[in-house]
Scaffold this motif. Structure first.
Motif, PDB file in Angstrom:
ATOM      1  N   MET A 232      -0.215   3.917   7.879  1.00  0.00           N
ATOM      2  CA  MET A 232      -0.747   2.716   8.505  1.00  0.00           C
ATOM      3  C   MET A 232      -0.642   1.592   7.487  1.00  0.00           C
ATOM      4  O   MET A 232      -1.010   1.778   6.329  1.00  0.00           O
ATOM      5  N   VAL A 233      -0.093   0.452   7.906  1.00  0.00           N
ATOM      6  CA  VAL A 233       0.064  -0.690   6.999  1.00  0.00           C
ATOM      7  C   VAL A 233      -0.703  -1.876   7.568  1.00  0.00           C
ATOM      8  O   VAL A 233      -0.494  -2.253   8.725  1.00  0.00           O
ATOM      9  N   TRP A 234      -1.584  -2.424   6.779  1.00  0.00           N
ATOM     10  CA  TRP A 234      -2.438  -3.551   7.201  1.00  0.00           C
ATOM     11  C   TRP A 234      -2.277  -4.654   6.173  1.00  0.00           C
ATOM     12  O   TRP A 234      -2.563  -4.448   4.989  1.00  0.00           O
ATOM     13  N   ARG A 235      -1.804  -5.830   6.638  1.00  0.00           N
ATOM     14  CA  ARG A 235      -1.659  -6.953   5.714  1.00  0.00           C
ATOM     15  C   ARG A 235      -3.000  -7.675   5.641  1.00  0.00           C
ATOM     16  O   ARG A 235      -3.415  -8.336   6.588  1.00  0.00           O
ATOM     17  N   THR A 236      -3.694  -7.547   4.512  1.00  0.00           N
ATOM     18  CA  THR A 236      -5.016  -8.155   4.365  1.00  0.00           C
ATOM     19  C   THR A 236      -4.927  -9.558   3.776  1.00  0.00           C
ATOM     20  O   THR A 236      -5.868 -10.328   3.860  1.00  0.00           O
ATOM     21  N   ASP A 237      -3.801  -9.868   3.154  1.00  0.00           N
ATOM     22  CA  ASP A 237      -3.577 -11.188   2.580  1.00  0.00           C
ATOM     23  C   ASP A 237      -2.072 -11.375   2.452  1.00  0.00           C
ATOM     24  O   ASP A 237      -1.324 -10.423   2.611  1.00  0.00           O
ATOM     25  N   ALA A 238      -1.634 -12.602   2.139  1.00  0.00           N
ATOM     26  CA  ALA A 238      -0.198 -12.859   2.069  1.00  0.00           C
ATOM     27  C   ALA A 238       0.487 -11.854   1.130  1.00  0.00           C
ATOM     28  O   ALA A 238       1.579 -11.379   1.418  1.00  0.00           O
ATOM     29  N   HIS A 239      -0.167 -11.520   0.026  1.00  0.00           N
ATOM     30  CA  HIS A 239       0.445 -10.636  -0.962  1.00  0.00           C
ATOM     31  C   HIS A 239      -0.358  -9.363  -1.157  1.00  0.00           C
ATOM     32  O   HIS A 239      -0.342  -8.776  -2.238  1.00  0.00           O
ATOM     33  N   SER A 240      -1.085  -8.950  -0.129  1.00  0.00           N
ATOM     34  CA  SER A 240      -1.820  -7.706  -0.322  1.00  0.00           C
ATOM     35  C   SER A 240      -1.864  -6.858   0.955  1.00  0.00           C
ATOM     36  O   SER A 240      -2.027  -7.375   2.068  1.00  0.00           O
ATOM     37  N   PHE A 241      -1.659  -5.577   0.749  1.00  0.00           N
ATOM     38  CA  PHE A 241      -1.584  -4.622   1.864  1.00  0.00           C
ATOM     39  C   PHE A 241      -2.545  -3.465   1.634  1.00  0.00           C
ATOM     40  O   PHE A 241      -2.645  -2.938   0.529  1.00  0.00           O
ATOM     41  N   HIS A 242      -3.229  -3.079   2.720  1.00  0.00           N
ATOM     42  CA  HIS A 242      -4.034  -1.864   2.736  1.00  0.00           C
ATOM     43  C   HIS A 242      -3.180  -0.805   3.442  1.00  0.00           C
ATOM     44  O   HIS A 242      -2.851  -0.951   4.613  1.00  0.00           O
ATOM     45  N   VAL A 243      -2.804   0.221   2.705  1.00  0.00           N
ATOM     46  CA  VAL A 243      -1.934   1.274   3.238  1.00  0.00           C
ATOM     47  C   VAL A 243      -2.752   2.553   3.341  1.00  0.00           C
ATOM     48  O   VAL A 243      -3.471   2.904   2.405  1.00  0.00           O
ATOM     49  N   GLU A 244      -2.662   3.228   4.503  1.00  0.00           N
ATOM     50  CA  GLU A 244      -3.353   4.515   4.633  1.00  0.00           C
ATOM     51  C   GLU A 244      -2.370   5.586   5.065  1.00  0.00           C
ATOM     52  O   GLU A 244      -1.493   5.336   5.894  1.00  0.00           O
ATOM     53  N   VAL A 245      -2.532   6.778   4.497  1.00  0.00           N
ATOM     54  CA  VAL A 245      -1.738   7.928   4.921  1.00  0.00           C
ATOM     55  C   VAL A 245      -2.660   9.130   5.003  1.00  0.00           C
ATOM     56  O   VAL A 245      -3.758   9.120   4.458  1.00  0.00           O
ATOM     57  N   TRP A 246      -2.198  10.173   5.701  1.00  0.00           N
ATOM     58  CA  TRP A 246      -2.985  11.398   5.724  1.00  0.00           C
ATOM     59  C   TRP A 246      -3.039  11.939   4.297  1.00  0.00           C
ATOM     60  O   TRP A 246      -2.088  11.801   3.526  1.00  0.00           O
ATOM     61  N   ARG A 247      -4.186  12.538   3.976  1.00  0.00           N
ATOM     62  CA  ARG A 247      -4.490  12.905   2.594  1.00  0.00           C
ATOM     63  C   ARG A 247      -3.380  13.699   1.908  1.00  0.00           C
ATOM     64  O   ARG A 247      -3.034  13.449   0.763  1.00  0.00           O
ATOM     65  N   SER A 248      -2.793  14.658   2.629  1.00  0.00           N
ATOM     66  CA  SER A 248      -1.790  15.508   1.984  1.00  0.00           C
ATOM     67  C   SER A 248      -0.497  14.733   1.702  1.00  0.00           C
ATOM     68  O   SER A 248       0.324  15.169   0.901  1.00  0.00           O
ATOM     69  N   PHE A 249      -0.281  13.580   2.393  1.00  0.00           N
ATOM     70  CA  PHE A 249       0.909  12.766   2.129  1.00  0.00           C
ATOM     71  C   PHE A 249       0.680  11.811   0.954  1.00  0.00           C
ATOM     72  O   PHE A 249       1.607  11.132   0.506  1.00  0.00           O
TER      73      PHE A 249
END
Ligand code: ZN
Lengths: 93, 174
Positions: B135-152
């Motif tokens: 999952m990719v979430w752009r929280t600011d112009a130059h910042s991203f919150h990235v989530e993946v399943w724990r084992s990945f």
């Protein structure tokens, strides 16, 4: 690579999708004959031309939807939600 | 934060509460209201209220990042409507990718267009980072919150660092 237009997410690369076979095949009642049941399971049109097929945005929103694709050229003609009627698209290369 | 190339730092995010709500309009409305939002965000957008953030990952699906105080209110708000509420706090790990080259690094693992005009601040989506669901979430112009399943997690972190290494190399040779 095919560009597939998910009705919920917009155009995405083919790698985000899973193919779901021919669309608009209704599941018969459980008490049909074995011949009818096997036709439901196995018999497909193998269309040469515009085919209605299911796709799932498996690495995105997760939803199934339908698409019209020309099996000769891989060109998509329409993308539409499950439950909607098949759009009227003429066979055209 | 660890600088993985000039103009990009990577950090693991601390543990947080994560909940997936699935349901029709009434359920998504109720979940959004319990966070203090007027309505659920539209597809692929994030809305934040006093009770936390709601991320619209699917037409019938929200990922909720609630504040500790808002967590209990969610069950009560959803109780009258048909819904599914699943806690996935421990299923995911989060990364923060920050810096002028953050979008370039994601682009090295994903065919999405990360230009600000096509992937604006406040946009979120599930996609693939190399071979892993993310999952990719752009929280600011130059910042991203990235989530993946724990084992990945270790795999995706290694891939991000690998792309960063390539960018560092091209910075040296240009
Ligand atoms: Zn989608």
């Amino acid at each position: 690579m095919l560009l597939i237009d998910c009705p919920y997410c917009g155009p995405r690369a083919e790698i985000e999708f899973a193919y779901g076979g021919e669309a608009h095949i209704a599941r018969p009642a459980a008490d049909v004959s074995e011949a009818e049941w096997s036709a439901f399971l196995y018999l497909r049109d193998n269309t040469k031309g515009v085919l209605a097929e299911r796709w799932r945005h498996s690495h995105g929103c997760g939803r199934f939807f339908n698409a019209l694709r020309d099996t000769r050229t891989d060109q998509f003609h329409a993308f539409y939600e499950i439950g909607m009627p098949r759009p009227d698209v003429r066979d055209a290369v | 934060m660890v600088e993985i190339t000039e103009g990009c730092a990577l950090a693991g995010l601390p543990p947080m509460v994560r909940l997936v709500v699935q349901g029709r309009v009434a359920a998504l409305d109720a979940a959004a209201a319990s966070l203090g939002l007027e309505a659920p965000p539209p597809m692929l957008r994030v809305a934040s209220g006093i009770g936390g953030s709601a991320l619209r990952l699917g037409p019938f699906e929200l990922l909720i990042l609630p504040t500790w105080e808002a967590r209990a209110g969610l069950d009560a708000a959803l109780a009258p409507v048909p819904h599914s509420l699943v806690e996935v706090s421990d299923r995911n790990v989060g990364f923060l990718l920050e810096g002028a080259r953050a979008a370039d690094i994601l682009a090295g693992l994903c065919p999405l267009d990360f230009a600000l005009s096509s992937f604006p601040v406040g946009m979120v989506t599930r996609t693939l980072l190399d071979k892993a669901d993310a999952m990719v979430w752009r929280t600011d112009a130059h910042s991203f919150h990235v989530e993946v399943w724990r084992s990945f997690g270790p795999y995706v972190e290694a891939q991000l660092r690998e792309v960063a290494k390539g960018i560092s190399f091209s910075l040296l040779t240009v």
